[in-house]
Design a protein around this motif. Structure first.
Motif, mmCIF file in Angstrom:
data_model
loop_
_atom_site.group_PDB
_atom_site.id
_atom_site.type_symbol
_atom_site.label_atom_id
_atom_site.label_comp_id
_atom_site.label_asym_id
_atom_site.label_seq_id
_atom_site.Cartn_x
_atom_site.Cartn_y
_atom_site.Cartn_z
ATOM 1 N N LEU A 51 -17.684 -36.587 -13.601
ATOM 2 C CA LEU A 51 -17.550 -35.150 -13.824
ATOM 3 C C LEU A 51 -18.739 -34.389 -13.258
ATOM 4 C CD1 LEU A 51 -16.238 -34.985 -17.518
ATOM 5 C CD2 LEU A 51 -14.925 -34.887 -15.407
ATOM 6 N N HIS A 52 -19.925 -34.967 -13.345
ATOM 7 C CA HIS A 52 -21.149 -34.324 -12.867
ATOM 8 C C HIS A 52 -22.027 -35.361 -12.176
ATOM 9 C CE1 HIS A 52 -20.127 -30.913 -15.455
ATOM 10 N NE2 HIS A 52 -19.972 -31.772 -16.440
ATOM 11 N N ALA A 53 -22.618 -34.966 -11.067
ATOM 12 C CA ALA A 53 -23.629 -35.774 -10.393
ATOM 13 C C ALA A 53 -24.654 -34.792 -9.830
ATOM 14 C CB ALA A 53 -23.005 -36.624 -9.290
ATOM 15 N N GLN A 54 -25.618 -34.446 -10.663
ATOM 16 C CA GLN A 54 -26.524 -33.342 -10.335
ATOM 17 C C GLN A 54 -27.969 -33.819 -10.196
ATOM 18 O OE1 GLN A 54 -25.439 -31.072 -13.822
ATOM 19 N NE2 GLN A 54 -24.227 -29.655 -12.605
ATOM 20 N N PRO A 55 -28.608 -33.475 -9.082
ATOM 21 C CA PRO A 55 -30.038 -33.796 -8.958
ATOM 22 C C PRO A 55 -30.850 -32.972 -9.943
ATOM 23 C CG PRO A 55 -29.315 -32.401 -7.141
ATOM 24 C CD PRO A 55 -28.079 -32.764 -7.913
ATOM 25 N N THR A 56 -31.804 -33.612 -10.600
ATOM 26 C CA THR A 56 -32.590 -32.910 -11.612
ATOM 27 C C THR A 56 -34.032 -32.712 -11.146
ATOM 28 O OG1 THR A 56 -32.970 -35.043 -12.712
ATOM 29 C CG2 THR A 56 -31.136 -33.689 -13.516
ATOM 30 N N LEU A 57 -34.856 -33.745 -11.300
ATOM 31 C CA LEU A 57 -36.272 -33.637 -10.932
ATOM 32 C C LEU A 57 -36.619 -34.638 -9.832
ATOM 33 C CD1 LEU A 57 -37.805 -33.348 -14.515
ATOM 34 C CD2 LEU A 57 -37.302 -31.496 -12.912
ATOM 35 N N TYR A 58 -37.551 -34.232 -8.996
ATOM 36 C CA TYR A 58 -37.982 -35.085 -7.893
ATOM 37 C C TYR A 58 -39.266 -35.829 -8.256
ATOM 38 C CZ TYR A 58 -34.574 -32.572 -5.028
ATOM 39 O OH TYR A 58 -33.417 -32.041 -4.531
ATOM 40 N N THR A 59 -39.527 -36.892 -7.490
ATOM 41 C CA THR A 59 -40.721 -37.711 -7.692
ATOM 42 C C THR A 59 -41.474 -37.821 -6.374
ATOM 43 O OG1 THR A 59 -39.570 -39.010 -9.379
ATOM 44 C CG2 THR A 59 -41.571 -39.955 -8.455
ATOM 45 N N SER B 16 -13.429 -26.344 -12.028
ATOM 46 C CA SER B 16 -14.188 -27.541 -12.382
ATOM 47 C C SER B 16 -13.910 -27.899 -13.834
ATOM 48 C CB SER B 16 -15.694 -27.315 -12.185
ATOM 49 O OG SER B 16 -16.421 -28.491 -12.499
ATOM 50 N N ILE B 17 -13.951 -29.185 -14.142
ATOM 51 C CA ILE B 17 -13.884 -29.657 -15.519
ATOM 52 C C ILE B 17 -15.287 -30.072 -15.922
ATOM 53 C CG2 ILE B 17 -12.978 -31.451 -17.041
ATOM 54 C CD1 ILE B 17 -10.378 -31.343 -15.532
ATOM 55 N N VAL B 18 -15.791 -29.467 -16.980
ATOM 56 C CA VAL B 18 -17.188 -29.604 -17.386
ATOM 57 C C VAL B 18 -17.271 -30.370 -18.707
ATOM 58 C CG1 VAL B 18 -19.324 -28.350 -17.905
ATOM 59 C CG2 VAL B 18 -17.671 -27.396 -16.273
ATOM 60 N N ALA B 19 -18.140 -31.357 -18.774
ATOM 61 C CA ALA B 19 -18.354 -32.081 -20.023
ATOM 62 C C ALA B 19 -18.878 -31.120 -21.081
ATOM 63 C CB ALA B 19 -19.339 -33.224 -19.805
ATOM 64 N N SER B 20 -18.254 -31.126 -22.230
ATOM 65 C CA SER B 20 -18.583 -30.170 -23.289
ATOM 66 C C SER B 20 -20.065 -30.156 -23.657
ATOM 67 C CB SER B 20 -17.726 -30.465 -24.525
ATOM 68 O OG SER B 20 -18.090 -29.655 -25.606
ATOM 69 N N PRO B 21 -20.734 -31.314 -23.838
ATOM 70 C CA PRO B 21 -22.163 -31.268 -24.200
ATOM 71 C C PRO B 21 -23.039 -30.588 -23.152
ATOM 72 C CG PRO B 21 -21.252 -33.437 -24.653
ATOM 73 C CD PRO B 21 -20.221 -32.692 -23.862
ATOM 74 N N SER C 183 -13.507 -27.043 -20.241
ATOM 75 C CA SER C 183 -14.372 -28.023 -20.903
ATOM 76 C C SER C 183 -13.594 -29.282 -21.235
ATOM 77 C CB SER C 183 -14.962 -27.438 -22.192
ATOM 78 O OG SER C 183 -13.953 -27.279 -23.177
ATOM 79 N N PHE C 184 -14.293 -30.411 -21.262
ATOM 80 C CA PHE C 184 -13.702 -31.689 -21.646
ATOM 81 C C PHE C 184 -14.568 -32.273 -22.759
ATOM 82 C CE2 PHE C 184 -13.332 -36.329 -21.334
ATOM 83 C CZ PHE C 184 -11.950 -36.479 -21.400
ATOM 84 N N SER C 185 -13.967 -32.465 -23.934
ATOM 85 C CA SER C 185 -14.767 -32.891 -25.095
ATOM 86 C C SER C 185 -14.273 -34.167 -25.743
ATOM 87 C CB SER C 185 -14.763 -31.773 -26.150
ATOM 88 O OG SER C 185 -13.442 -31.466 -26.555
ATOM 89 N N GLY D 170 -21.122 -21.516 -23.321
ATOM 90 C CA GLY D 170 -21.866 -22.402 -22.438
ATOM 91 C C GLY D 170 -21.186 -22.591 -21.092
ATOM 92 N N LEU D 171 -19.863 -22.595 -21.089
ATOM 93 C CA LEU D 171 -19.131 -22.707 -19.824
ATOM 94 C C LEU D 171 -19.439 -21.534 -18.900
ATOM 95 C CD1 LEU D 171 -15.618 -23.896 -21.064
ATOM 96 C CD2 LEU D 171 -17.130 -25.160 -19.523
ATOM 97 N N VAL D 172 -19.579 -20.339 -19.486
ATOM 98 C CA VAL D 172 -19.925 -19.161 -18.684
ATOM 99 C C VAL D 172 -21.302 -19.343 -18.054
ATOM 100 C CG1 VAL D 172 -20.316 -16.671 -18.710
ATOM 101 C CG2 VAL D 172 -18.496 -17.653 -20.109
ATOM 102 N N HIS D 173 -22.265 -19.777 -18.862
ATOM 103 C CA HIS D 173 -23.619 -19.999 -18.340
ATOM 104 C C HIS D 173 -23.624 -21.077 -17.251
ATOM 105 C CE1 HIS D 173 -25.774 -17.391 -21.102
ATOM 106 N NE2 HIS D 173 -25.106 -17.908 -22.110
ATOM 107 N N TYR D 174 -22.861 -22.130 -17.481
ATOM 108 C CA TYR D 174 -22.808 -23.210 -16.489
ATOM 109 C C TYR D 174 -22.234 -22.704 -15.172
ATOM 110 C CZ TYR D 174 -21.704 -27.706 -14.339
ATOM 111 O OH TYR D 174 -21.634 -28.767 -13.473
#
Length: 420
Positions: A128-136, A184-189, A82-84, A378-382
């Motif tokens: 750190l993250h570039a994730q597709p979320t919802l489509y239009t 991977s380094i994951v943003a803490s929030p 995690s990175f906080s 949360g890191l485990v879930h991610y």
């Protein structure tokens, strides 16, 4: 008991300003995430979320991971970290392509995501993250699976989280120096939200406030995604320092006073409850302890909390967290373990406030079930969610290809050299 398969193992590492925690989990055949081992060490080389002493932090990382390995009876080679620290920014990048009304194929989605990847502008920061979320589809938002549908225009929202590059590289180097590969380094929030927030909360709108030791992160979730971030360079350790300074005692004693006797709310009885305070200069056997009332201790705590809650309220306002009174704030992090803090925050912020604790992990020890370990869970879930990331290459560090088992061999060699 049979050893879990390596591809089912998840090892996570939370490097904070107060503690370094490690956790090893495995996914069962039923899909349940089960904790196999945990480890924890005091953090001595981290200030305000940034690596300030590489050697001290590396030692704490190695010891925490080795403790988790002993409990789990396993040797691990790679970790999710995690990175906080401050400097995190969150943004939504939207892209759209013309389809001409034909049926959406996988190649159309791939082309759209490729365009999205090219459109990301980190503005000098590290993504750190570039994730597709919802489509239009033709202006209709909130589509999760567009494959097979017809549309004239197909778009996607991409959630981008970026950070200052140097602190991320230092974190990565510190973990690798402990002979661990960084998956991977994951943003803490991002991680904490997966452990503490329900899907409905993230959809309707909720603010997550992580009260860490050196940094307080305020993040806003809406429409199922993280939409805003702010960092405040204060935390629970500042309360400890205030107590130590006000009553002339050591930090360790001040922390103990805060945990055992401290509270964010006051009562008339506090004027009669007495607390012994060992002076900072006293020798172990000859020091004469002074006595204070619990009310005096709470007054010092509330003075710092008043300032911190003012900063949190300002951050929420700047993030646009306004509207219906029912919008909720979730407090988590080690600072959220202070007695009465939810009631205090609710009165100060004028919002419904609850304490966020980790959930969804089987066999999680009671000592790790509090809000201070929400990021770790949360890191485990991610990691278990196998997130899609549009980054073409890992931006956290230069990729190094090693033969299987190399990390473990290096760690064994290092342990052997330190023994002789």
């Amino acid at each position: 008991m049979a050893q879990p398969r390596a591809d089912r193992l998840i090892t996570v590492l939370d490097i904070g300003s107060w503690k370094v925690s490690a956790l090893i989990a495995a996914r069962s055949d039923s899909g349940e995430l089960e904790v196999l081992g945990t480890g924890q060490r005091e953090s001595r080389g981290v200030k305000r979320g940034y690596i300030a002493d590489m050697g001290a932090t590396e030692a704490a990382v190695r010891e925490a991971v080795e403790q988790a390995e002993r409990i789990a009876g396993l040797n691990i080679e790679d970790v999710w970290v995690s990175f906080s620290a401050g400097g995190l920014v969150s943004d939504i990048a939207s892209v759209e392509v013309e389809l001409g009304g034909h049926r959406i194929e996988q190649s159309d989605i791939d082309e759209l995501l490729g365009a999205g990847r090219r459109s990301i502008d980190p503005d000098g920061r590290m993504v750190l993250h570039a994730q597709p979320t919802l489509y239009t589809l033709d202006g209709l938002t909130g589509v999760k699976k567009p494959l097979g549908l017809h549309a004239d225009r197909l778009g996607v929202d991409i959630h981008v989280v970026a950070a200052d590059g140097s602190p991320v590289r230092n974190l990565d180097l510190c973990v690798r120096s402990a002979h661990l590969e960084v998956k991977s380094i994951v943003a803490s929030p991002v991680a904490t939200g997966m452990a503490c927030l329900s899907d409905e909360e993230r959809e309707l709108g909720v603010a997550l406030v992580e009260l860490g030791a050196g940094v307080t992160n305020v993040s806003l979730f809406a429409g199922g995604m993280l939409v805003g971030l702010a960092s405040i360079p204060f935390g629970a350790a500042d309360i400890t320092d205030d107590i130590a300074s006000a009553f002339g005692t050591r930090r360790s004693q001040a922390e103990r006073m805060k945990c055992f006797y401290g509270s964010a709310t006051a009562s008339p009885r506090d004027n009669h409850d007495m607390i012994e305070v060992a002076p900072i200069s006293a020798e172990e056997d000859t020091g004469e302890a002074t006595r204070i009332t619990r009310a005096q201790l709470i007054a010092v705590i509330r003075q710092r909390l008043e300032h911190l809650m003012g900063e949190i309220s300002k951050a929420l306002k700047d993030l646009g967290f306004a509207g219906p009174v029912g919008r909720q704030v979730v407090l988590t992090g080690g600072g959220a373990e202070l007695k009465g803090i939810a009631d205090y925050a609710q009165g100060t912020l004028g919002r419904a406030v609850r304490i966020g604790r980790p959930r969804g992990l089987a066999a999680l020890p009671d000592a790790h079930s509090g809000p201070g370990f929400a990021t770790l869970a949360g890191l485990v879930h991610y990691a278990a969610s196998d997130p899609v990331d549009l980054r073409a290459v890992a931006n956290t560090t230069q990729t190094v290809i090693k033969a299987p088992g190399t990390a473990l061999i290096q760690r064994l060699m290092a342990a052997f050299k330190s023994s002789y």
